[in-house]
Motif scaffolding. Structure first.
Motif, PDB file in Angstrom:
ATOM      1  N   CYS A 153       0.642  -1.039   0.052  1.00 37.34           N
ATOM      2  CA  CYS A 153       0.009  -0.019  -0.048  1.00 37.34           C
ATOM      3  C   CYS A 153       0.926   1.166  -0.078  1.00 37.34           C
ATOM      4  CB  CYS A 153      -1.010   0.035   1.095  1.00 37.34           C
ATOM      5  SG  CYS A 153      -0.271  -0.122   2.867  1.00 37.34           S
ATOM      6  N   SER A 154       2.223   1.147   0.161  1.00 35.51           N
ATOM      7  CA  SER A 154       3.068   2.203   0.372  1.00 35.51           C
ATOM      8  C   SER A 154       3.224   2.813  -0.974  1.00 35.51           C
ATOM      9  CB  SER A 154       4.445   2.186   0.964  1.00 35.51           C
ATOM     10  OG  SER A 154       5.241   1.033   0.317  1.00 35.51           O
ATOM     11  N   ARG A 186      -4.525  -7.289 -15.746  1.00 40.89           N
ATOM     12  CA  ARG A 186      -5.185  -7.877 -14.409  1.00 40.89           C
ATOM     13  C   ARG A 186      -4.369  -7.930 -13.165  1.00 40.89           C
ATOM     14  NH1 ARG A 186      -8.147  -7.988 -18.138  1.00 40.89           N
ATOM     15  NH2 ARG A 186      -9.948  -9.464 -18.688  1.00 40.89           N
ATOM     16  N   VAL A 187      -4.600  -7.462 -12.231  1.00 37.50           N
ATOM     17  CA  VAL A 187      -4.150  -7.401 -10.995  1.00 37.50           C
ATOM     18  C   VAL A 187      -4.742  -8.060  -9.849  1.00 37.50           C
ATOM     19  CG1 VAL A 187      -3.046  -5.657  -9.325  1.00 37.50           C
ATOM     20  CG2 VAL A 187      -3.038  -5.023 -11.849  1.00 37.50           C
ATOM     21  N   ILE A 188      -3.697  -8.827  -9.006  1.00 34.78           N
ATOM     22  CA  ILE A 188      -4.151  -9.311  -7.902  1.00 34.78           C
ATOM     23  C   ILE A 188      -3.142  -8.954  -6.675  1.00 34.78           C
ATOM     24  CG2 ILE A 188      -4.415 -11.564  -6.561  1.00 34.78           C
ATOM     25  CD1 ILE A 188      -4.842 -12.945  -9.314  1.00 34.78           C
ATOM     26  N   VAL A 189      -3.830  -8.304  -5.706  1.00 35.01           N
ATOM     27  CA  VAL A 189      -2.975  -8.112  -4.445  1.00 35.01           C
ATOM     28  C   VAL A 189      -3.233  -8.905  -3.679  1.00 35.01           C
ATOM     29  CG1 VAL A 189      -2.286  -6.392  -2.831  1.00 35.01           C
ATOM     30  CG2 VAL A 189      -2.654  -5.649  -5.404  1.00 35.01           C
ATOM     31  N   ALA A 190      -2.240  -9.659  -2.866  1.00 37.49           N
ATOM     32  CA  ALA A 190      -2.481 -10.499  -1.780  1.00 37.49           C
ATOM     33  C   ALA A 190      -1.933  -9.815  -0.380  1.00 37.49           C
ATOM     34  CB  ALA A 190      -1.959 -11.755  -2.098  1.00 37.49           C
ATOM     35  N   SER A 191      -3.105  -9.272   0.163  1.00 38.13           N
ATOM     36  CA  SER A 191      -2.547  -8.360   1.469  1.00 38.13           C
ATOM     37  C   SER A 191      -3.771  -8.477   2.505  1.00 38.13           C
ATOM     38  CB  SER A 191      -2.391  -7.002   1.117  1.00 38.13           C
ATOM     39  OG  SER A 191      -3.441  -6.501   0.163  1.00 38.13           O
ATOM     40  N   CYS A 192      -4.079  -7.350   2.686  1.00 40.72           N
ATOM     41  CA  CYS A 192      -5.098  -7.062   3.933  1.00 40.72           C
ATOM     42  C   CYS A 192      -6.426  -7.330   3.518  1.00 40.72           C
ATOM     43  CB  CYS A 192      -5.044  -5.885   4.627  1.00 40.72           C
ATOM     44  SG  CYS A 192      -4.879  -4.556   3.349  1.00 40.72           S
ATOM     45  N   SER A 193      -7.583  -7.006   4.080  1.00 42.22           N
ATOM     46  CA  SER A 193      -8.773  -6.839   3.521  1.00 42.22           C
ATOM     47  C   SER A 193      -9.221  -5.760   2.665  1.00 42.22           C
ATOM     48  CB  SER A 193      -9.863  -6.686   4.775  1.00 42.22           C
ATOM     49  OG  SER A 193     -11.075  -5.986   4.638  1.00 42.22           O
ATOM     50  N   MET A 247     -10.171  -2.294   3.604  1.00 43.96           N
ATOM     51  CA  MET A 247      -8.922  -1.638   4.014  1.00 43.96           C
ATOM     52  C   MET A 247      -8.313  -0.899   2.907  1.00 43.96           C
ATOM     53  SD  MET A 247      -7.490  -1.210   6.958  1.00 43.96           S
ATOM     54  CE  MET A 247      -6.475   0.078   7.340  1.00 43.96           C
ATOM     55  N   HIS A 248      -8.103  -1.599   1.821  1.00 44.45           N
ATOM     56  CA  HIS A 248      -7.288  -0.946   0.706  1.00 44.45           C
ATOM     57  C   HIS A 248      -7.853  -1.312  -0.807  1.00 44.45           C
ATOM     58  CE1 HIS A 248      -4.302   1.217   2.793  1.00 44.45           C
ATOM     59  NE2 HIS A 248      -3.794   0.340   3.271  1.00 44.45           N
TER      60      HIS A 248
END
Lengths: 192, 1119
Positions: free
Chosen positions: B49-50, B68-75, B78-79
């Motif tokens: 997220c930074s 296509r974008v996948i971000v594996a992080s928080c909920s 949140m973001h």
């Protein structure tokens, strides 16, 4: 008067005792105690206790095993449950007292050799184990024998009156098939 | 799979510091991601997220052509928004994005590192399958309405309203109470600066009232909320205050005359206010309000709607003249009604729930006896129409009076030699002295009513003539014909009909019914006949009734009097025949038992076979009912009759089948009580007036007459006080026709009247309207509903204080001098009920005061949370009480919470001033003294935990520092605005740190203590924040709607309309031409209800397409 050095070293504490207390049924929330003192002030007997219930809970939680198990407090508790009912953190203080009493008996730690309450408790339990029931008159005599004969003499006039009115009998009270209760108790002990 | 173009997926795995990386083996996950189909690149980074993390994605889109974008992080909560923006900035559609939650759903909740890693892989595999099907979507935007509604007029609501209004936006401020100000208006000083609460609050309140951009809606509640962010439609109910806000000048004249005292809510019940009131002198708006629960039960159930609560309250105040004037408004025969009315009012009196009903007729009688030279009002104008009334009983008299008041010329035709009908002929003088009847009738005659005695319509003048000579006729000939037993021997001498017997004696004849008299029947006539027989020379009178005492229709009080006088009762016996030869010598009866209820609802008497018995007697009076004497009218002009020989009338108007001829009273209803006969007369008079003025006789008349009380009050805690018995003459003197009851003395009447609970609030006496110069009072005001359109809503509904009755050991409302903190605020306040004197219930100043902190707070049995304000206001009390009374003050606290700016310094100051602070939670407050020093005190028992001793501290006054709770209706309010509550019941903010004034519903914001316990500085700060959020929304001008809306494939829709009914946002309508349902995308919230409910699969939703979801499931299962 002499001054005493009063400091408790961590090494003198028993951390396993702390852990054990929180496993006593009712003691699960003991860590949440915020020392408000409701238990002590609601307790009808706390004024006679050497360690107030609030302090006892704090000491038990901190691992002051010797002090806690040898205190009069755990024996003076009359199990009225006022503290448990009123505790704002829902700590079952009475149940903890029972746990501490059992531990004290197991470890053979008592406030004094002649302190009546544990002796009475033991005599009562033995009598029930043997006969399935307690005979009050015999219980009184056996307690007096071990604690103080003098006090028995003091109470003699009352005893005689009760005897004359048929309120006190020396006849041994027992249940039928008393071996069954012994079997039950043995089974319980084997299970522990 | 090529249909979706050349898909290039980028996977970005976030460490989230150690939040994820400590559990999930990131390296392994990234390696795995690279093996997935269509994945072009997989990367890891410490904080995705930074800024540098975001740049990674942007760069890959630009340089590697990632689409296509996948971000594996928080909920995603949140973001998701953050990363969608990144895609947009990178030049991609923001919805070609999916987030795999490997923090909340994985690393935080999985104990084994191995499993956590596996789960992360599964989630990424699922995301990769799903994102393949993502479509390019466009966000819709809608304009934002710039109006704001604020709910709650406490300090938070006021602050938010002023902020927004000053920014030039329109504000609707809705407040439930008659005035804004909330809790803060009740306070005296505010901590820690000790500035006066009203000095800082009232200027803001008046600003609200005068601000051109604020529409203030007090005494109003939000009924419904529709719409969505930027475009809400709100229904607001303005409760009737019965005073016109625009006319009322706030002069307060009305409170001078109002007889009703009600404990003041504003003064926490420590002082009294009137039924017409304004909560406090600085109220905004400066308008009075009438507290009115409805018509008092006594008034509702009275056929004449006599304002009983009104005259009783005036009697209680000693205002007898005013009471009389109230009585005379509805009743021209009050001294008669005060004696003989069957008082249905008493059976519904709210006092019955406590002990006994108030003696309502007794009090009316008292007023008319005391001021017996009253006159009835004269008509204000004269009219030429002439009206004939047949019969001068209560019905005829009432009708004549009502018509005379309207100016008509009324003539009453009476067959007997004396006027009054059954009042004169049927009711014995010991209950209703003849002089009273004469006086009442003469008063009526003085208003201009003509009574023609000895004129028997049908004999002396025909009904036809009467009809010809008058414009309207009212027939009220009563029910004077005796019913008979129809058993053998009924013609023997010594057997009387009850009415015949009473009539002869009441008209002055001297008859002795016998020495041993039997009275057959159980109604009021039976009792009257028996008591009259006793006064006419009978020595032994027995009433024989075929059912039990419980079924007797007679007035219970009269039955008791009869018993006192020595009349005997014989129940459960039914007459078989009379015995005797020439003169009756006895009667044979059969015993009965009670069977099933009959049509009157009473249990039917059933004879017991072979249980006959005989009672000797030498006189019998039969009182088993009467019927009308329609035969005596001779020529009846064809008036229709029922099978009971009563006239047929329209129940609404009392008109007969002949226009212009009306009938009412016993000749229509059969024998009934006085008040109902009078009601019929009044009803007929209204009809005749409308008939003669050619108005609709039926319009709006359904509500005339008695109705069930519309409310019930809680009488808990009202002390028992039995009815004051009305004095009566000694039993020995009850052998003459002297009136039995002698009436109340003024002192007794006032004492009895004071028993009235004034249960309705306003008693409808309408005295206030007589003194209101502005003519602002309007008793007919109704609740009105207002609809407003707003773009955002700020909820500032505040809190309620903990009810310390829930902790009985603190003695609140058990021991005197145990107060709540709000009560003390009012006692300390110079505008409060004691003028700022801190005094005990006995009026003395306390010498010592105990303040108990944390009452209801930090307690698992009540509220677990800390209420945040109690420590500081308790310290404030310590200061103020020491300053004003020089009492010793003890504060009992568990932990001292002095965290705000200047709070710790305030604590220091209180300690310095010498207040005693005891650390320990109080176990109990008791008045049981253990020694003489505790005598007469309240003793606080507490362990002083710092000293380690239990202490007993005797004090004069105990203050319970009660905590703050959510309002009891928080749940309803929550539903209304579609927001959430936390477990404690306070409204839930979107994020405790980052979005403290937002809710999960866009456009709905929170301010003040409705979100959680809060002091004034925090509430005001929050109000400002909420106002800023609302203004930000307005300033942006548009809101973007999520494109996750549903739509319906027309070809697949069968037109079953299941979805139309299910949609919680009423976004779906039915197109009747195409036979398909249609979703309004602007209203759709994307809840998915229609999608899951559609039987043909025609309802679909963006971002939740079937193929997306199925692919996601498939993906999870690949691991």
């Amino acid at each position: 008067m002499q001054t005493h050095r009063k400091v408790k070293y961590e090494a003198e504490l028993d951390p396993s005792f702390t852990k054990w207390v929180s496993t006593v049924p009712g003691g699960e929330r003991i860590r949440e105690c915020f020392q408000c003192g409701t238990c002590s002030s609601i307790c009808p007997l706390s004024v006679y206790m050497d360690i107030s219930p609030r302090r006892l809970i704090a000491m038990a939680d901190a691992g002051f095993k010797e002090e806690v198990l040898s205190s009069f407090t755990i024996w003076l508790c009359a199990s009225c449950y006022s503290c448990s009912v009123n505790c704002p953190k829902d700590i079952k203080i009475t149940d903890i007292m029972y746990g501490l009493k059992r531990r004290a008996i197991e470890e053979g730690i008592f406030p004094s050799r002649h302190f009546a309450i544990p002796i009475l408790a033991k005599a009562f339990a033995n009598m029930v184990r043997k006969n399935g029931r307690a005979t009050e008159s015999r219980l009184v005599v056996s307690l007096a024998w071990r604690v103080s004969l003098f006090r028995l003499l003091n109470m003699a006039p009352l005893g005689i009156k009760l005897l004359l009115r048929g309120r006190l009998s020396f006849k041994k009270e027992k249940i039928q098939n008393k071996q069954e209760i012994q079997t039950m108790l043995k089974a319980l002990e084997a299970n522990r | 799979m090529g249909t979706n173009g050349d898909v290039k997926i980028g996977v970005y795995v976030c460490h989230c510091g150690t939040n994820i990386a400590a559990k999930v083996n990131i390296k392994e996950v990234v390696e795995f991601a690279q093996t997935l189909p269509h994945v072009t690149i997989a990367r890891e980074y410490k904080f995705m997220c930074s800024d540098p993390g975001q740049e990674l994605i942007r760069q890959d889109i630009r340089e590697l052509g990632i689409n296509r974008v996948i971000v594996a992080s928080c909920s995603p909560l949140m973001h998701e928004a953050t990363f969608r923006r990144v895609l947009e900035e990178g030049g991609s559609n923001p919805f070609f994005f999916h987030m795999a939650n490997i923090r909340e759903h994985d690393s935080w909740v999985t104990s084994s590192s191995r499993q956590a890693t596996r789960k992360a892989q599964a989630l990424i595999a699922a995301a990769a399958k799903r994102v393949f099907f993502h479509e390019a979507l466009q966000k819709n935007s809608v304009p934002v309405n710039s109006n704001v509604m604020i709910v709650g007029g406490g300090i938070s609501g006021i602050q938010a309203a002023l902020t927004i209004a000053n920014a030039g936006k329109k504000v609707y401020l809705v407040e439930r109470e008659p005035s804004i100000g909330g809790h803060m208006a009740k306070f005296d000083k505010t901590f820690p600066t000790l500035d006066c609460a009203s000095c800082i609050l009232t200027p803001k309140m008046t600003q609200v009232a005068s601000h051109p951009n604020i529409e203030l809606l007090t005494y109003s509640e939000v009924e419904s909320v529709e719409g969505y962010v930027g475009n809400f439609k709100i229904q607001i109910r303005k409760k009737a205050r019965f005073v016109d806000e625009n006319l009322c000048t706030g002069c307060g004249e009305c409170t001078e005359v109002c007889p009703i005292d009600i404990p003041s809510e504003f003064d926490e019940g420590l002082g009294m206010r009137k039924a017409i009131y304004r909560p406090f002198p600085q109220s905004v708006p400066n308008t009075y309000t009438i507290s009115r629960r409805g018509l008092p039960p006594c008034q509702a159930t009275c056929s004449l709607h006599q304002k009983a609560q009104a005259y009783i309250q005036l009697i209680a105040k000693g205002e007898f003249e005013k009471a009389l004037q109230i009585i005379l408004r509805d009743n021209p025969l009050p001294s008669i009604c005060g004696r003989v009315c069957s008082h249905p009012c008493m059976s519904v009196c709210s006092r019955n729930k406590v002990d006994q009903a108030v003696n309502i007729p007794g009090l009316k009688r008292f007023v008319t006896d005391r001021l017996s030279d009253y006159e009835l009002p004269k008509p204000e104008r004269e009219r030429k129409e002439k009206i004939a009334v047949v019969g001068s009983g209560p019905s005829g008299l009432m009708c004549a009076y009502e018509l005379r008041q309207r100016g008509y010329k009324v003539t009453i035709f009476e067959a007997a030699s004396q006027p009054g009908g059954m009042l004169t002929q049927g009711i014995p003088a010991f209950r209703l002295p003849r002089g009273i009847i004469t006086d009442e009738i003469e008063r009526l005659e003085r208003t201009g009513i003509d009574i023609k005695l000895n004129t028997h319509v049908g004999i002396d003048i025909s009904l036809k003539d009467l009809k010809k000579k008058h414009d309207a006729v009212y027939i009220a000939i009563g029910a004077g014909v005796e019913r008979k037993l129809n058993i053998p021997g009924e013609n023997l001498r010594g057997i009387w009909g009850g009415i015949d017997f009473l009539r002869r004696i009441n008209l002055g004849m001297h008859i002795t019914p016998g020495k041993r008299v039997l009275v057959i029947g159980g109604g009021n006539s039976a009792i009257d006949a028996a008591r009259t027989a006793l006064r006419s020379g009978a020595e032994e009178v027995t009433i024989v009734y075929r059912r039990s005492r419980n079924e007797m229709p007679a007035d219970q009080l009269e039955v008791e009097e009869a018993e006192k006088e020595g009349i005997r009762f014989y129940f459960m016996a039914s007459p078989l025949r009379f015995l005797g030869n020439g003169r009756v010598t006895g009667m044979e009866f059969i015993r009965t038992r009670l069977g099933h209820p009959d049509e009157s609802g009473r249990r039917r008497p059933v004879p017991i076979p072979n249980s006959e018995f005989t009672l000797p007697c030498d006189g019998v009076i039969v009182t088993i009912g009467q019927k009308p004497d329609v035969e005596s009218l001779r020529d009846r002009l064809g008036l229709a009759l029922t099978k009971f020989n009563t006239f047929v009338t329209d129940p609404l108007t009392l008109e007969t089948n002949i226009p212009g001829v009306f009938a009412g009273g016993d000749c229509v209803t059969g024998p009934d009580v006085v008040v109902n006969a009078m009601f019929a007369g009044k009803k007929a008079a209204i009809s005749i007036d409308r008939y003669l003025n050619r108005q609709d006789m039926r319009e709006g008349r359904e509500l005339e007459g008695p109705f069930e009380p519309t409310f019930e009050i809680d009488t808990e805690g009202v002390p028992v006080k039995w009815r004051i018995e009305m004095p009566s003459i000694e039993i020995e003197r009850r052998r003459t026709f002297e009136e039995v009851h002698t009436g109340y003395t003024p002192e007794m009447a006032m004492e009895e009247a004071a028993r009235c609970l004034a249960c309705a609030g306003c008693c409808d006496c309408q005295l206030c309207s007589t003194v209101c110069e502005a003519k602002a009072i309007d008793y007919n005001q109704k609740d009105t509903t207002l609809e407003v359109d707003v773009g955002s809503i700020i909820i500032a509904t505040g809190f309620k204080t903990f009810d310390p009755k829930r902790i009985p050991s603190y003695g609140y409302q058990i021991l005197p001098n145990v107060f709540t903190s709000l009560e003390i605020e009012r006692l300390i306040n110079s505008a409060g009920p004691t003028g700022g004197e801190i005094i005990l219930k006995n009026g003395e100043k306390p010498k010592s005061v105990g303040i108990i902190h944390c009452v209801g707070s930090r307690d698992i049995h009540h509220n677990r949370y800390c209420s945040r304000v109690c420590c500081m206001y308790s310290l404030k009390f310590a200061h103020l009480i020491r300053e004003r009374t020089h009492a010793e003050v003890y504060n009992f606290y568990i932990d001292m919470r002095a965290f705000g700016k200047g709070y710790e310094e305030f604590y220091d100051r209180i300690l310095e001033e010498g207040a005693h602070l005891v650390r320990g939670r109080v176990a109990e407050v008791t008045d049981v003294a253990l020694d003489s020093s505790e005598e007469g005190k309240l003793i606080i028992r507490v362990e002083d935990t710092l000293i380690g001793m239990v202490r007993r501290i005797p004090v004069d006054m105990v203050i319970l520092s009660v905590g703050l709770e959510a309002r009891p209706d928080a749940e309803e309010v929550r539903r209304l605005f579609n927001i959430s509550c936390s477990v404690e019941g306070f409204f839930l903010e979107r994020h405790p740190k980052l979005a403290p004034v937002s809710t999960f519903t866009d456009g709905v914001f929170l301010a003040g203590a409705c979100q959680g316990p809060k002091d004034i500085p925090d509430s005001v700060a929050q109000a400002g924040a909420a106002a800023a959020e609302a203004l930000a929304l307005i300033d942006k001008g548009v809101v973007e709607l999520e494109p996750n809306t549903a739509w319906i494939e027309e070809e697949e829709c069968s037109g079953c309309q299941t979805c139309v009914a299910l949609c919680p946002f009423t976004a779906i309508s039915y197109d009747a031409e195409k036979h398909v349902s249609v979703v309004n995308e602007v209203l759709c919230k994307g809840c998915g209800t229609c999608v899951s409910a559609c039987p043909s699969g025609a309802a679909k939703q963006h971002l939740f397409l079937d193929e997306e979801i199925l692919a996601e499931i498939e993906g999870v299962l690949t691991i």
